[in-house]
Design an enzyme around this catalytic site. Structure first.
Site, PDB file in Angstrom:
ATOM      1  N   HIS A 172       3.401   4.321   4.670  1.00 65.38           N
ATOM      2  CA  HIS A 172       3.147   4.382   6.218  1.00 65.38           C
ATOM      3  C   HIS A 172       3.118   5.653   6.975  1.00 65.38           C
ATOM      4  CE1 HIS A 172       3.241   3.070  10.287  1.00 65.38           C
ATOM      5  NE2 HIS A 172       4.062   4.203  10.521  1.00 65.38           N
TER       6      HIS A 172
ATOM      7  N   ASN B  22       0.898  -1.155  -0.099  1.00 64.46           N
ATOM      8  CA  ASN B  22       0.090   0.039  -0.034  1.00 64.46           C
ATOM      9  C   ASN B  22       1.005   1.240   0.293  1.00 64.46           C
ATOM     10  OD1 ASN B  22       0.889   0.246   2.524  1.00 64.46           O
ATOM     11  ND2 ASN B  22      -1.277  -0.125   3.353  1.00 64.46           N
TER      12      ASN B  22
END
Length: 139
Positions: A118, A115
């Protein structure tokens, strides 16, 4: 209420490999965040186990550690008004299917694991994570 904060943001191995550091940094800076410290590093398993300690024992823990240690990351300390909340908003939802277009994850993430970024989830987490990734930094 406005709070000047610092937070940790990391461009994960998939983001570094895909050449997204500049685009991601630009998105943070365009929202008024300032880069306080940054480094490119391939994190050790020991560092990652400390960073993700709240997930120890969960089924995704080992694959997450393996992925995050698979190549270089771009770790940065960002400073600004409500920085923790702002970075999380710019990043978008952790689960790729929930990430809206216009967010980093909505535009670039390929899965919930891959993804791209962070961001610390709280001021307390930011302090702990910055101390792990930037022990030389005095805040």
């Amino acid at each position: 209420m406005i709070f000047m904060e610092v937070t940790l943001a990391i461009v994960k191995p998939d983001g570094v490999k895909r050449g997204l550091i500049g685009e991601i940094l630009k998105r943070y800076e365009n929202k008024g965040l300032r880069l306080k410290a940054a480094k490119v590093v391939t994190p050790s398993i020991e560092l990652l186990e400390k960073h993700y300690e709240e997930h120890k024992g969960k089924p995704f823990f080992k694959p997450l550690i393996e992925y995050m240690s698979s190549g270089p990351v771009f770790a940065m300390v960002l400073e600004g008004e409500n920085a923790v909340k702002l970075v999380r908003m710019i990043n978008g939802a952790t689960k790729v299917e929930d990430a809206l277009p216009g967010t980093i994850r909505g535009d670039f993430a390929s899965s919930t694991t891959y993804n791209v970024v962070h961001g610390s989830d709280s001021v307390e987490s930011a302090k702990r994570e910055i101390a792990l990734w930037f022990p030389e930094l005095i805040l």
